[in-house]
Each structure stands twice: as C-alpha cells, then as structure tokens.
Design a protein around this motif. Structure first.
Motif, PDB file in Angstrom:
ATOM      1  N   ASN A  47      13.579 -10.007   9.343  1.00 62.51           N
ATOM      2  CA  ASN A  47      11.825 -10.068   8.651  1.00 62.51           C
ATOM      3  C   ASN A  47      11.886 -10.123   7.400  1.00 62.51           C
ATOM      4  O   ASN A  47      11.580 -10.867   6.361  1.00 62.51           O
ATOM      5  CB  ASN A  47      11.403  -9.530   9.029  1.00 62.51           C
ATOM      6  CG  ASN A  47       9.645  -9.162   8.981  1.00 62.51           C
ATOM      7  OD1 ASN A  47       9.126 -10.434  10.388  1.00 62.51           O
ATOM      8  ND2 ASN A  47       9.137  -8.161   9.268  1.00 62.51           N
ATOM      9  N   ASN A  85      12.619 -16.549   5.685  1.00 64.81           N
ATOM     10  CA  ASN A  85      11.356 -16.909   5.876  1.00 64.81           C
ATOM     11  C   ASN A  85      11.907 -18.240   7.317  1.00 64.81           C
ATOM     12  O   ASN A  85      10.477 -18.354   8.359  1.00 64.81           O
ATOM     13  CB  ASN A  85      10.728 -17.310   5.104  1.00 64.81           C
ATOM     14  CG  ASN A  85      10.093 -16.362   4.143  1.00 64.81           C
ATOM     15  OD1 ASN A  85       9.675 -15.504   4.417  1.00 64.81           O
ATOM     16  ND2 ASN A  85      10.110 -17.329   2.850  1.00 64.81           N
ATOM     17  N   ARG A  86      13.059 -18.309   7.841  1.00 65.87           N
ATOM     18  CA  ARG A  86      13.506 -19.132   8.818  1.00 65.87           C
ATOM     19  C   ARG A  86      13.114 -18.600  10.194  1.00 65.87           C
ATOM     20  O   ARG A  86      13.023 -16.855   9.890  1.00 65.87           O
ATOM     21  CB  ARG A  86      14.791 -19.663   8.296  1.00 65.87           C
ATOM     22  CG  ARG A  86      15.534 -20.690   9.496  1.00 65.87           C
ATOM     23  CD  ARG A  86      16.573 -21.053   9.058  1.00 65.87           C
ATOM     24  NE  ARG A  86      17.006 -21.448  10.061  1.00 65.87           N
ATOM     25  CZ  ARG A  86      16.821 -23.307  10.134  1.00 65.87           C
ATOM     26  NH1 ARG A  86      16.547 -23.987   8.934  1.00 65.87           N
ATOM     27  NH2 ARG A  86      17.248 -24.121  11.081  1.00 65.87           N
ATOM     28  N   TYR A  87      12.659 -19.473  11.209  1.00 62.68           N
ATOM     29  CA  TYR A  87      12.826 -19.061  12.421  1.00 62.68           C
ATOM     30  C   TYR A  87      13.498 -18.731  13.030  1.00 62.68           C
ATOM     31  O   TYR A  87      14.063 -20.202  12.998  1.00 62.68           O
ATOM     32  CB  TYR A  87      11.193 -20.683  13.146  1.00 62.68           C
ATOM     33  CG  TYR A  87      11.296 -19.751  14.202  1.00 62.68           C
ATOM     34  CD1 TYR A  87       9.922 -18.612  14.841  1.00 62.68           C
ATOM     35  CD2 TYR A  87      11.830 -20.255  15.187  1.00 62.68           C
ATOM     36  CE1 TYR A  87      10.033 -18.269  15.819  1.00 62.68           C
ATOM     37  CE2 TYR A  87      11.384 -19.902  16.806  1.00 62.68           C
ATOM     38  CZ  TYR A  87      10.941 -18.693  17.111  1.00 62.68           C
ATOM     39  OH  TYR A  87      10.208 -18.723  17.722  1.00 62.68           O
ATOM     40  N   PRO A 123      16.110 -19.528  15.812  1.00 62.95           N
ATOM     41  CA  PRO A 123      15.660 -20.292  17.450  1.00 62.95           C
ATOM     42  C   PRO A 123      16.824 -19.399  18.840  1.00 62.95           C
ATOM     43  O   PRO A 123      17.263 -19.906  19.043  1.00 62.95           O
ATOM     44  CB  PRO A 123      16.986 -20.852  16.558  1.00 62.95           C
ATOM     45  CG  PRO A 123      17.636 -20.079  16.024  1.00 62.95           C
ATOM     46  CD  PRO A 123      17.128 -20.209  14.722  1.00 62.95           C
ATOM     47  N   ASP A 147      14.648 -18.929  20.881  1.00 63.48           N
ATOM     48  CA  ASP A 147      14.307 -19.496  21.875  1.00 63.48           C
ATOM     49  C   ASP A 147      15.661 -20.712  22.458  1.00 63.48           C
ATOM     50  O   ASP A 147      15.984 -21.134  23.899  1.00 63.48           O
ATOM     51  CB  ASP A 147      13.051 -20.406  22.443  1.00 63.48           C
ATOM     52  CG  ASP A 147      12.742 -21.106  20.593  1.00 63.48           C
ATOM     53  OD1 ASP A 147      13.578 -21.041  19.980  1.00 63.48           O
ATOM     54  OD2 ASP A 147      12.073 -21.978  20.546  1.00 63.48           O
ATOM     55  N   ARG A 181       6.757 -10.683  16.859  1.00 64.65           N
ATOM     56  CA  ARG A 181       7.577 -11.980  16.063  1.00 64.65           C
ATOM     57  C   ARG A 181       7.835 -13.679  17.037  1.00 64.65           C
ATOM     58  O   ARG A 181       7.314 -14.298  16.606  1.00 64.65           O
ATOM     59  CB  ARG A 181       8.888 -11.725  15.078  1.00 64.65           C
ATOM     60  CG  ARG A 181       8.865 -12.690  13.945  1.00 64.65           C
ATOM     61  CD  ARG A 181      10.001 -12.846  12.880  1.00 64.65           C
ATOM     62  NE  ARG A 181       9.753 -13.823  12.592  1.00 64.65           N
ATOM     63  CZ  ARG A 181      10.586 -13.693  11.347  1.00 64.65           C
ATOM     64  NH1 ARG A 181      11.060 -12.876  10.737  1.00 64.65           N
ATOM     65  NH2 ARG A 181      11.032 -14.714  10.375  1.00 64.65           N
ATOM     66  N   TYR A 182       8.489 -12.643  18.238  1.00 66.04           N
ATOM     67  CA  TYR A 182       8.303 -14.124  18.822  1.00 66.04           C
ATOM     68  C   TYR A 182       7.426 -14.416  20.345  1.00 66.04           C
ATOM     69  O   TYR A 182       8.017 -14.341  21.516  1.00 66.04           O
ATOM     70  CB  TYR A 182       9.424 -13.940  19.153  1.00 66.04           C
ATOM     71  CG  TYR A 182      10.323 -14.292  18.523  1.00 66.04           C
ATOM     72  CD1 TYR A 182      10.626 -15.300  17.899  1.00 66.04           C
ATOM     73  CD2 TYR A 182      11.226 -13.038  17.459  1.00 66.04           C
ATOM     74  CE1 TYR A 182      11.776 -15.317  16.703  1.00 66.04           C
ATOM     75  CE2 TYR A 182      12.414 -13.292  16.548  1.00 66.04           C
ATOM     76  CZ  TYR A 182      12.457 -14.565  15.950  1.00 66.04           C
ATOM     77  OH  TYR A 182      12.879 -14.213  14.668  1.00 66.04           O
TER      78      TYR A 182
END
Length: 203
Positions: free
Chosen positions: A77, A81-83, A85, A87, A117-118
């Motif tokens: 966090n 800023n990259r998500y 992954p 998933d 966040r997810y």
C-alpha cells in the motif's frame, strides 16, 4: 551453499522493483525466477515476498515447483501503486500467506487492509484467517496439519491463540456462533491487543 548446510526454507524478495527486474532480465536474458529455478532454488520451501513483476513463465515455474507467496499489505500500500496480481496466484493454485512486512505493526489490521484492497476477489474470512494461521504453520514451522482437527485432546501439544473476550474494548457479539460468522466477526474486529496469550507446543 545454504541448502548444502541444511537451510531448508528460503525467503526472498524478488521482482519487487520494476527497474531492477528489467535490468536483471537484460543482463541474464531471463527472469530472476528462471535463474533461481536453474539453480534448484524454487521449490515448496521457497517463499517469494511481494513479487510484483512476474510474467506468465514465472507463474508457471512457481506453480509447478509449488513455491509460496508472502504478501505484506501495508508495504504494498505504501511502496507501490501497482495492483498486486493476487488473483493470478489464486487462479494458479499458488499458496499465499499474509505478513506484516517492514511497516506492519498489527497482523490482524493488515488482514483487513488486504481484504479491503481486494474486495472484488470475495475472499472469505475463513480463507483470510487461514492465510495467517494454518498455511504459515504448515509452510514455515514444519507443521503437518493435513489431518488437523483443531481440537483439544489428551497428550496433544497445544498450538493456540487465546483471545480475551472480557476486555471492555472488545465486545464479542457475532451474528451467531456458526463457524463462518465467528470468523467474519474476528476478521472485522480483532486486533493484537485482544490476544492475551499464545501457546506453542504446549508452552
């Protein structure tokens, strides 16, 4: 050399920084995961911490070798800023655990940060609690909990977390006492100060 001297569990921060990851790939003509795999260092005892920049081949290697992922929500966090992954890891069946990292102070608060966040992944509270209890116990403390029944028994050494529900700052009122609802309540409300004692191996 570490493996030759009996070190089994390896914890490595790789593919955290985009520039470093790309420079490594340019220098070696392959990813850091591929190089480590060639040296036999990616296996079920290898844990990769916050690996942000992995490609499909890296995921394939990690999946085939049954390596593990450690997520530190507060670090992610704050530092990027990259998500992340997550998933992709879940989709590949890669085991993950949640940790506090450099910045975290309260693992239970970090679990909530991760969940919030997810949200789109709809991870259950049971899955989240397993990511800080059963999974790390099995991965990092040589815990064979394949037949674990989470019960008290004679001559069974206890691994337990004791929660003080009498503290006025912590009102224990789950919707009902079904297992899932209790887990929901704990994930929503529990913090480190509610833990009164930890028993490991009966001590």
């Amino acid at each position: 050399e570490l493996r030759a001297h009996g070190v089994r569990n390896l914890f490595m921060e790789i593919a955290v920084n985009k520039e470093v990851t790309e420079n490594f790939r340019l220098t070696f003509r392959k990813s850091v995961v591929s190089v480590l795999n060639e040296y036999g260092l990616i296996d079920q005892y290898t844990s990769l911490i916050n690996p942000l920049y992995l490609d499909y081949n890296d995921l394939k290697i990690i999946t085939e070798k049954k390596a593990n992922i450690i997520l530190c929500p507060r670090d992610l966090n704050y530092f990027t800023n990259r998500y992340f992954p997550i998933d992709d890891f879940i989709g590949h069946g890669i085991r993950f655990s949640i940790a506090t990292g450099w910045l975290g102070e309260d693992l239970l608060k970090d679990v909530r940060l991760f969940r919030n966040r997810y949200k789109e992944l709809n991870l259950s509270s049971i899955d989240l609690l397993m990511a800080i209890t059963k999974i790390p116990y099995k991965l990092y403390f040589n815990g064979d909990n394949s037949g674990y029944d989470f019960s008290l028994d004679i001559n069974k050494q206890a691994d337990m977390i004791m929660i003080d529900i009498s503290d006025t700052r912590f009102q224990f009122f789950p919707e009902d006492f079904e297992f899932r609802n209790v887990c929901d309540f704990l994930v929503d409300n529990l913090t480190a100060y509610n833990v009164s004692d930890v028993i490991i191996g009966g001590r």
